[in-house]
Structure formats: structure tokens, C-alpha cells
Design a protein around this motif. Structure first.
Motif, PDB file in Angstrom:
ATOM      1  N   ARG A  85       0.828  -1.205   0.000  1.00 17.98           N
ATOM      2  CA  ARG A  85       0.000   0.000   0.000  1.00 17.98           C
ATOM      3  C   ARG A  85       0.870   1.266   0.000  1.00 17.98           C
ATOM      4  O   ARG A  85       0.780   2.118   0.876  1.00 17.98           O
ATOM      5  CB  ARG A  85      -0.997  -0.023   1.154  1.00 17.98           C
ATOM      6  N   ILE A  86       1.701   1.342  -1.028  1.00 23.59           N
ATOM      7  CA  ILE A  86       2.603   2.471  -1.220  1.00 23.59           C
ATOM      8  C   ILE A  86       2.146   3.271  -2.432  1.00 23.59           C
ATOM      9  O   ILE A  86       1.943   2.717  -3.517  1.00 23.59           O
ATOM     10  CB  ILE A  86       4.055   1.991  -1.451  1.00 23.59           C
ATOM     11  N   SER A  87       1.990   4.581  -2.263  1.00 22.09           N
ATOM     12  CA  SER A  87       1.627   5.453  -3.383  1.00 22.09           C
ATOM     13  C   SER A  87       2.838   5.669  -4.277  1.00 22.09           C
ATOM     14  O   SER A  87       3.931   5.983  -3.811  1.00 22.09           O
ATOM     15  CB  SER A  87       1.115   6.802  -2.871  1.00 22.09           C
ATOM     16  N   LEU A  88       2.623   5.499  -5.590  1.00 24.63           N
ATOM     17  CA  LEU A  88       3.687   5.657  -6.574  1.00 24.63           C
ATOM     18  C   LEU A  88       3.562   6.952  -7.370  1.00 24.63           C
ATOM     19  O   LEU A  88       4.557   7.546  -7.752  1.00 24.63           O
ATOM     20  CB  LEU A  88       3.681   4.478  -7.545  1.00 24.63           C
ATOM     21  N   LYS A  89       2.343   7.375  -7.667  1.00 24.58           N
ATOM     22  CA  LYS A  89       2.081   8.572  -8.476  1.00 24.58           C
ATOM     23  C   LYS A  89       0.917   9.347  -7.875  1.00 24.58           C
ATOM     24  O   LYS A  89      -0.103   8.765  -7.514  1.00 24.58           O
ATOM     25  CB  LYS A  89       1.748   8.167  -9.919  1.00 24.58           C
ATOM     26  N   GLY A 126      -4.334  19.094  -1.175  1.00 26.93           N
ATOM     27  CA  GLY A 126      -4.295  17.703  -0.757  1.00 26.93           C
ATOM     28  C   GLY A 126      -4.064  16.762  -1.914  1.00 26.93           C
ATOM     29  O   GLY A 126      -4.133  17.156  -3.079  1.00 26.93           O
ATOM     30  N   PRO A 127      -3.795  15.502  -1.611  1.00 21.98           N
ATOM     31  CA  PRO A 127      -3.547  14.496  -2.645  1.00 21.98           C
ATOM     32  C   PRO A 127      -4.853  14.076  -3.312  1.00 21.98           C
ATOM     33  O   PRO A 127      -5.482  13.102  -2.930  1.00 21.98           O
ATOM     34  CB  PRO A 127      -2.891  13.350  -1.882  1.00 21.98           C
ATOM     35  N   TYR A 128      -5.244  14.824  -4.329  1.00 22.00           N
ATOM     36  CA  TYR A 128      -6.522  14.613  -5.001  1.00 22.00           C
ATOM     37  C   TYR A 128      -6.601  13.217  -5.641  1.00 22.00           C
ATOM     38  O   TYR A 128      -7.625  12.545  -5.552  1.00 22.00           O
ATOM     39  CB  TYR A 128      -6.708  15.730  -6.027  1.00 22.00           C
ATOM     40  N   TYR A 129      -5.515  12.785  -6.279  1.00 20.92           N
ATOM     41  CA  TYR A 129      -5.518  11.463  -6.917  1.00 20.92           C
ATOM     42  C   TYR A 129      -4.211  10.759  -6.584  1.00 20.92           C
ATOM     43  O   TYR A 129      -3.127  11.277  -6.855  1.00 20.92           O
ATOM     44  CB  TYR A 129      -5.669  11.578  -8.442  1.00 20.92           C
ATOM     45  N   MET A 130      -4.320   9.559  -6.003  1.00 21.07           N
ATOM     46  CA  MET A 130      -3.141   8.783  -5.636  1.00 21.07           C
ATOM     47  C   MET A 130      -3.255   7.383  -6.224  1.00 21.07           C
ATOM     48  O   MET A 130      -4.232   6.680  -5.980  1.00 21.07           O
ATOM     49  CB  MET A 130      -2.997   8.697  -4.107  1.00 21.07           C
ATOM     50  N   LEU A 131      -2.247   6.999  -7.001  1.00 26.25           N
ATOM     51  CA  LEU A 131      -2.155   5.649  -7.547  1.00 26.25           C
ATOM     52  C   LEU A 131      -1.168   4.882  -6.681  1.00 26.25           C
ATOM     53  O   LEU A 131      -0.001   5.267  -6.570  1.00 26.25           O
ATOM     54  CB  LEU A 131      -1.664   5.688  -8.996  1.00 26.25           C
ATOM     55  N   ALA A 132      -1.631   3.807  -6.048  1.00 25.85           N
ATOM     56  CA  ALA A 132      -0.802   3.054  -5.110  1.00 25.85           C
ATOM     57  C   ALA A 132      -0.719   1.593  -5.521  1.00 25.85           C
ATOM     58  O   ALA A 132      -1.470   1.126  -6.377  1.00 25.85           O
ATOM     59  CB  ALA A 132      -1.368   3.176  -3.693  1.00 25.85           C
ATOM     60  N   VAL A 133       0.215   0.876  -4.876  1.00 26.70           N
ATOM     61  CA  VAL A 133       0.423  -0.538  -5.182  1.00 26.70           C
ATOM     62  C   VAL A 133       0.388  -1.355  -3.899  1.00 26.70           C
ATOM     63  O   VAL A 133       0.889  -0.933  -2.863  1.00 26.70           O
ATOM     64  CB  VAL A 133       1.767  -0.755  -5.924  1.00 26.70           C
ATOM     65  N   GLU A 134      -0.247  -2.513  -3.981  1.00 26.08           N
ATOM     66  CA  GLU A 134      -0.235  -3.483  -2.891  1.00 26.08           C
ATOM     67  C   GLU A 134       0.795  -4.563  -3.193  1.00 26.08           C
ATOM     68  O   GLU A 134       1.101  -4.831  -4.364  1.00 26.08           O
ATOM     69  CB  GLU A 134      -1.608  -4.144  -2.736  1.00 26.08           C
ATOM     70  N   GLY A 171     -11.172   5.502  -2.392  1.00 25.65           N
ATOM     71  CA  GLY A 171     -12.175   4.568  -2.907  1.00 25.65           C
ATOM     72  C   GLY A 171     -11.675   3.156  -3.095  1.00 25.65           C
ATOM     73  O   GLY A 171     -12.464   2.221  -3.128  1.00 25.65           O
ATOM     74  N   GLY A 172     -10.366   2.969  -3.253  1.00 33.61           N
ATOM     75  CA  GLY A 172      -9.816   1.623  -3.352  1.00 33.61           C
ATOM     76  C   GLY A 172     -10.091   0.902  -4.655  1.00 33.61           C
ATOM     77  O   GLY A 172      -9.960  -0.324  -4.732  1.00 33.61           O
ATOM     78  N   THR A 173     -10.450   1.644  -5.722  1.00 39.45           N
ATOM     79  CA  THR A 173     -10.758   1.024  -7.005  1.00 39.45           C
ATOM     80  C   THR A 173      -9.521   0.385  -7.622  1.00 39.45           C
ATOM     81  O   THR A 173      -8.465   1.013  -7.702  1.00 39.45           O
ATOM     82  CB  THR A 173     -11.317   2.069  -7.983  1.00 39.45           C
ATOM     83  N   THR A 174      -9.647  -0.867  -8.053  1.00 35.12           N
ATOM     84  CA  THR A 174      -8.541  -1.534  -8.745  1.00 35.12           C
ATOM     85  C   THR A 174      -8.355  -0.914 -10.121  1.00 35.12           C
ATOM     86  O   THR A 174      -9.301  -0.797 -10.896  1.00 35.12           O
ATOM     87  CB  THR A 174      -8.803  -3.043  -8.890  1.00 35.12           C
ATOM     88  N   VAL A 175      -7.126  -0.528 -10.426  1.00 33.00           N
ATOM     89  CA  VAL A 175      -6.791   0.070 -11.709  1.00 33.00           C
ATOM     90  C   VAL A 175      -6.142  -0.956 -12.628  1.00 33.00           C
ATOM     91  O   VAL A 175      -6.394  -0.991 -13.831  1.00 33.00           O
ATOM     92  CB  VAL A 175      -5.864   1.291 -11.497  1.00 33.00           C
ATOM     93  N   SER A 176      -5.290  -1.814 -12.057  1.00 31.05           N
ATOM     94  CA  SER A 176      -4.582  -2.820 -12.832  1.00 31.05           C
ATOM     95  C   SER A 176      -3.928  -3.793 -11.858  1.00 31.05           C
ATOM     96  O   SER A 176      -3.820  -3.504 -10.655  1.00 31.05           O
ATOM     97  CB  SER A 176      -3.515  -2.160 -13.718  1.00 31.05           C
ATOM     98  N   ASN A 177      -3.500  -4.934 -12.358  1.00 29.23           N
ATOM     99  CA  ASN A 177      -2.706  -5.879 -11.569  1.00 29.23           C
ATOM    100  C   ASN A 177      -1.296  -6.015 -12.123  1.00 29.23           C
ATOM    101  O   ASN A 177      -0.628  -7.022 -11.920  1.00 29.23           O
ATOM    102  CB  ASN A 177      -3.400  -7.249 -11.526  1.00 29.23           C
ATOM    103  N   ALA A 178      -0.839  -4.949 -12.816  1.00 29.64           N
ATOM    104  CA  ALA A 178       0.436  -5.003 -13.523  1.00 29.64           C
ATOM    105  C   ALA A 178       1.639  -4.645 -12.652  1.00 29.64           C
ATOM    106  O   ALA A 178       2.777  -4.788 -13.100  1.00 29.64           O
ATOM    107  CB  ALA A 178       0.400  -4.060 -14.726  1.00 29.64           C
ATOM    108  N   GLY A 179       1.426  -4.201 -11.421  1.00 26.92           N
ATOM    109  CA  GLY A 179       2.515  -3.668 -10.620  1.00 26.92           C
ATOM    110  C   GLY A 179       3.323  -4.691  -9.852  1.00 26.92           C
ATOM    111  O   GLY A 179       3.665  -4.468  -8.681  1.00 26.92           O
ATOM    112  N   THR A 180       3.642  -5.798 -10.469  1.00 25.70           N
ATOM    113  CA  THR A 180       4.404  -6.845  -9.794  1.00 25.70           C
ATOM    114  C   THR A 180       5.892  -6.506  -9.769  1.00 25.70           C
ATOM    115  O   THR A 180       6.391  -5.735 -10.597  1.00 25.70           O
ATOM    116  CB  THR A 180       4.204  -8.206 -10.485  1.00 25.70           C
TER     117      THR A 180
END
Length: 201
Positions: A95-99, A110-118, A128-137
Motif C-alpha cells: 500500500r505504497i503510493s507511486l504517483k 491535498g492528494p486529489y488522486y493517488m495511484l498506489a500498489v499493494e 475509494g480503493g478502485t482496482t486500476v490494474s494488476n500489472a505492478g508486480t
């Protein structure tokens, strides 16, 4: 023969210049973009460390501010595109924000939009926790494009495919990328960004 040789040599020189010229077209939503070169500041807090384009959180702390990021100049209005490639080389945390697309408007900062990785590679929106992709391996190279049409919509593309759209309020914004511990996350992580570009129109 001499004239033909000179003509051919001149044509080759022109073609060489055209091939060497940087492309103004963005990777997504092509048409009408102007390349930009915004300035930036490096932000390091807690166990965050930035070494060029490599960003690390070296601890597993679940509290406090842990960040290593580049914060780019503020823009107001218009449409702005960010493009960059990231590769996670190691990730013991989650759960680290990348972008981030950050609001910089008085009363609305404030951080209006944060793209994070689990851990495991799921990319998601922190709000909101919406899944964007599963590509961040770990070990995968992922291209991220964000298009912020201020006052209308903010769109996120992963590897060239539209993955998320949210409303974009009017105001001022700036881009950030690196590694930032979200309120529910922790390190460690090491991520390297590359080929970062900006456009506007």
C-alpha cells in the motif's frame, strides 16, 4: 552523377534530422500537445531516500511520514499529461503510493488522486480503493499516463489502456511520483522511474 549524389546526400541529411527530432505527440490521446519541462523538488522524509530516479522506503514503520518523491511545478487550468515508467525492484511492504496528482488550490490542498500498489501487484486508487490494474508486480516495467483536463476529468492509463476516470475540479495541481507510505501502508520498497515526460494543451 555529381548532382544526383548531392541531391541524395541532401535528402539523407534531411531525413536524419527528422528522425533525430523529438516527437511532440504524447503516447495517449494524441493531437495538439506541447512538450513541457517543469521544475521539481526532491522530498525525503522519515526513512525515504531518493537517489536520482530510484526511490526507497527502507523501514517497515506503519506510522509517521515516510516518503521519497519528486514534486513538480504547479499548473492552473488547461489539460496536462504525465507519462512515466516504473519498475519495482523489491517490495517487502504494501500500500505504497507511486504517483500523485496533487491539488494546490487555496482551501482545497491535498492528494486529489493517488495511484498506489499493494504487495502482489494490484494498482489501485487510494480514494475509494478502485482496482486500476494488476500489472505492478516486482520486476515488471509499467507505463503510467495521467491526463488531467482541469475542470472536467482526470484519466489514468496503464500500459496505454484507459484504466480509471474521475472528476477533476477547477483549480491548480501538480504531479508527484516516487514512493509514499499511505495511511494504511508500510515499506520497505524500492522503485525506479524512467522516461518521465510532460505535455500540455
Amino acid at each position: 552523377m555529381v548532382k544526383r549524389y548531392r541531391w541524395a546526400a541532401g535528402l539523407a541529411a534531411v531525413c536524419g534530422l527528422l528522425m533525430a527530432a523529438p516527437q511532440a505527440n504524447a503516447e495517449v490521446e494524441p493531437g495538439g500537445w506541447t512538450p513541457q519541462s517543469p521544475g521539481y523538488k526532491v522530498q525525503e522524509k522519515g526513512c525515504g531516500h531518493a537517489d536520482g530516479m530510484t526511490f526507497s522506503l527502507t523501514c517497515a514503520d506503519t506510522s509517521g511520514e515516510q516518503r521519497a518523491e519528486r514534486r513538480y511545478d504547479t499548473y492552473t487550468g488547461g489539460t496536462h499529461q504525465f507519462e512515466g515508467y516504473f519498475r519495482i525492484s523489491s517490495m517487502g511492504g504494501s500500500r505504497i503510493s507511486l504517483k500523485q496528482t496533487f491539488r494546490d488550490t487555496s482551501g482545497s490542498q491535498g492528494p486529489y488522486y493517488m495511484l498506489a500498489v499493494e504487495n502482489g501487484g494490484r494498482l489501485y486508487t487510494v480514494a475509494g480503493g478502485t482496482t486500476v490494474s494488476n500489472a505492478g508486480t516486482v520486476g515488471a516495467t509499467v507505463r503510467v499516463n495521467t491526463v488531467n483536463q482541469v475542470g472536467k476529468t482526470h484519466r489514468t492509463y496503464i500500459n496505454g489502456s484507459l484504466a480509471n476516470t474521475v472528476d477533476s475540479p477547477s483549480g491548480s495541481y501538480y504531479d508527484k511520483f516516487g514512493a509514499y507510505r499511505t495511511s494504511s501502508g508500510n515499506g520497505p520498497i524500492t522503485v525506479t522511474w524512467s522516461n518521465v515526460k510532460f505535455w500540455s494543451k
